[in-house]
Design a protein around this motif. Structure first.
Motif, PDB file in Angstrom:
ATOM      1  N   ALA A  15      42.028  34.267 -25.675  1.00  0.00           N
ATOM      2  CA  ALA A  15      41.936  35.300 -25.955  1.00  0.00           C
ATOM      3  C   ALA A  15      43.076  35.671 -27.133  1.00  0.00           C
ATOM      4  O   ALA A  15      43.646  34.658 -27.484  1.00  0.00           O
ATOM      5  CB  ALA A  15      43.338  36.019 -25.034  1.00  0.00           C
ATOM      6  N   GLN A  16      43.792  36.977 -27.408  1.00  0.00           N
ATOM      7  CA  GLN A  16      44.618  37.110 -28.486  1.00  0.00           C
ATOM      8  C   GLN A  16      43.714  37.038 -29.987  1.00  0.00           C
ATOM      9  O   GLN A  16      42.390  36.607 -29.766  1.00  0.00           O
ATOM     10  CB  GLN A  16      45.835  36.627 -28.927  1.00  0.00           C
ATOM     11  N   SER A  17      44.442  36.347 -31.418  1.00  0.00           N
ATOM     12  CA  SER A  17      43.906  36.454 -32.500  1.00  0.00           C
ATOM     13  C   SER A  17      43.828  34.865 -32.862  1.00  0.00           C
ATOM     14  O   SER A  17      44.979  34.257 -32.023  1.00  0.00           O
ATOM     15  CB  SER A  17      43.816  37.225 -33.367  1.00  0.00           C
ATOM     16  N   GLY A  18      42.763  34.064 -34.087  1.00  0.00           N
ATOM     17  CA  GLY A  18      43.627  32.959 -34.330  1.00  0.00           C
ATOM     18  C   GLY A  18      43.206  31.705 -33.977  1.00  0.00           C
ATOM     19  O   GLY A  18      43.879  31.385 -33.958  1.00  0.00           O
ATOM     20  N   ALA A  58      47.033  32.632 -26.121  1.00  0.00           N
ATOM     21  CA  ALA A  58      48.055  33.156 -27.426  1.00  0.00           C
ATOM     22  C   ALA A  58      47.373  32.891 -28.031  1.00  0.00           C
ATOM     23  O   ALA A  58      46.474  32.801 -28.372  1.00  0.00           O
ATOM     24  CB  ALA A  58      49.677  32.630 -27.220  1.00  0.00           C
ATOM     25  N   GLY A  59      47.748  33.926 -29.556  1.00  0.00           N
ATOM     26  CA  GLY A  59      47.040  33.711 -30.608  1.00  0.00           C
ATOM     27  C   GLY A  59      47.416  31.873 -31.778  1.00  0.00           C
ATOM     28  O   GLY A  59      47.856  31.731 -31.510  1.00  0.00           O
ATOM     29  N   ASN A  60      46.368  31.968 -32.181  1.00  0.00           N
ATOM     30  CA  ASN A  60      46.371  30.318 -33.182  1.00  0.00           C
ATOM     31  C   ASN A  60      46.580  29.472 -32.865  1.00  0.00           C
ATOM     32  O   ASN A  60      47.532  28.409 -33.577  1.00  0.00           O
ATOM     33  CB  ASN A  60      48.485  31.514 -34.280  1.00  0.00           C
ATOM     34  N   GLN A  61      45.991  28.818 -31.658  1.00  0.00           N
ATOM     35  CA  GLN A  61      45.899  27.474 -30.835  1.00  0.00           C
ATOM     36  C   GLN A  61      45.239  27.172 -31.510  1.00  0.00           C
ATOM     37  O   GLN A  61      43.568  27.356 -32.339  1.00  0.00           O
ATOM     38  CB  GLN A  61      45.972  27.989 -29.281  1.00  0.00           C
ATOM     39  N   LEU A  62      44.996  25.540 -31.476  1.00  0.00           N
ATOM     40  CA  LEU A  62      43.778  24.493 -31.535  1.00  0.00           C
ATOM     41  C   LEU A  62      43.334  23.671 -30.492  1.00  0.00           C
ATOM     42  O   LEU A  62      44.974  23.049 -30.090  1.00  0.00           O
ATOM     43  CB  LEU A  62      43.962  23.888 -33.105  1.00  0.00           C
ATOM     44  N   ALA A  63      42.414  23.909 -30.174  1.00  0.00           N
ATOM     45  CA  ALA A  63      41.838  22.530 -29.060  1.00  0.00           C
ATOM     46  C   ALA A  63      40.676  22.429 -29.515  1.00  0.00           C
ATOM     47  O   ALA A  63      39.882  22.206 -29.884  1.00  0.00           O
ATOM     48  CB  ALA A  63      41.625  23.561 -27.497  1.00  0.00           C
TER      49      ALA A  63
END
Length: 330
Positions: free
Chosen positions: A173-176, A196-201
């Motif tokens: 969800a959100q962006s990035g 949330a935005g701007n997460q990395l997995a």
């Protein structure tokens, strides 16, 4: 001479009866393009509403594919300039792509084998159009399942599964946000939820029966790296939404938290929970039957764990700010 002719006619009629492909295409708008190629007994359906969308389907065997790119009646903006590609070879594979609202998104699905299922849903509906969503799903084997949900724009996901009965789910969800799942083997299970935005997995599993679940909710710029090589390693829970108070896998709430986990061996179990900002966890395991739980509540905490050998147990709890823990077990 009549008998060979009769046999040839029966064979021709039989092949005609069983090799029946079905294709349905419906396009509303301008400059949409659709290409469908089928060999065998496949079913394909393409529906595009908006302008300048492109859909390509190539199926060999007995598979089902559907591409839907729609924009009207959901927001004021039509879907436009979306590209969807589906490639399937085998029996009983099902591929679905659905891209809605704002455009410029890209989705690709490739399945080789039998009984695989791939599903992509991408939406970019909130406010002004954000950057495009991009999604790749590749499955080779039998009975694999890959599911992706991307909401809003600017999200990127790759799911690659090689083997049988693997399961992968990404929710963004959100962006990035960025999510990468790579599973090689059988009966592996991976989940990444990014709320949330701007997460990395990143989840990379090689072997059989491994489990990895990651949750990133609230805040931004959180990162998770999970590597599991072996069999029946566990960094999560099945189902991924169950028993969140204990076997939550890797759970991050806050900003700029980082978890790195590498496991080599069998029957290892490790869980991490971070609530706060700028927390760091590094876990490096080589062996069998090791376990650890690391809890961080606060900011700027650091925990490091090295396990070598079999049967080690560790619990680290950090409450407050700027705590440091280093555990080495051999």
């Amino acid at each position: 001479m009549k008998k060979p002719i009769l046999i040839f006619a029966m064979l021709f009629a039989g092949s005609f009866a069983f090799a029946q492909n079905t294709a349905t295409v419906s396009q509303t708008g301008n400059q949409n393009s659709s290409t469908t190629e089928q060999t065998g007994s496949n079913a394909a359906s393409v529906e595009q509403v908006g302008s300048s969308n492109a859909a390509n389907q190539d199926q060999s065997g007995s598979n089902t594919a559907s591409i839907v790119q729609v924009g009207e009646n959901t927001t004021n903006a039509l879907t436009f300039d979306n590209l969807a590609i589906q490639l399937q070879s085998g029996q009983g594979n099902v591929a679905t792509i659905e891209q809605r609202e704002q455009g410029d998104s890209f989705a690709s699905q490739e399945q080789v084998g039998d009984g695989n299922t791939a599903t992509i849903t991408q939406r970019n509906p909130w406010g002004n159009p954000a950057a495009p969503n991009v999604a790749f799903q590749i499955q080779e084997g039998n009975g694999n399942t890959a599911t992706l949900n991307q909401f809003n724009g600017g999200n990127y996901s790759e799911q690659s599964q090689l083997g049988d009965n693997n399961w992968s789910l990404v929710q963004q969800a959100q962006s990035g946000n960025q999510a990468f799942h790579v599973q090689e083997g059988n009966s592996n299970y991976a989940f990444s939820g990014q709320n949330a935005g701007n997460q990395l997995a990143i989840i990379d599993q090689v072997g059989d029966g491994n489990i990895a679940t990651t949750r990133q909710r609230g805040g931004s710029v959180n990162s998770v790296f999970v590597e599991q090589f072996g069999n029946s390693n566990n960094t999560g829970a099945i189902p991924y939404w169950g028993n969140a108070g204990e076997n939550y896998g890797i759970d991050q709430t806050g900003n700029s938290n980082l978890v790195g986990l590498s496991q080599q061996g069998d029957f290892n179990n490790h869980f991490v929970r971070q609530n706060g900002d700028f927390n760091f966890v590094d876990i490096d395991v080589i062996g069998n039957g090791n376990s650890a739980t690391i809890l961080q509540f606060g900011n700027d905490n650091e925990a490091r764990l090295i396990q070598r050998g079999d049967g080690h147990r560790t619990t680290i709890t950090q409450t407050g700010n700027m705590n440091y823990a280093n555990v080495i077990q051999r």
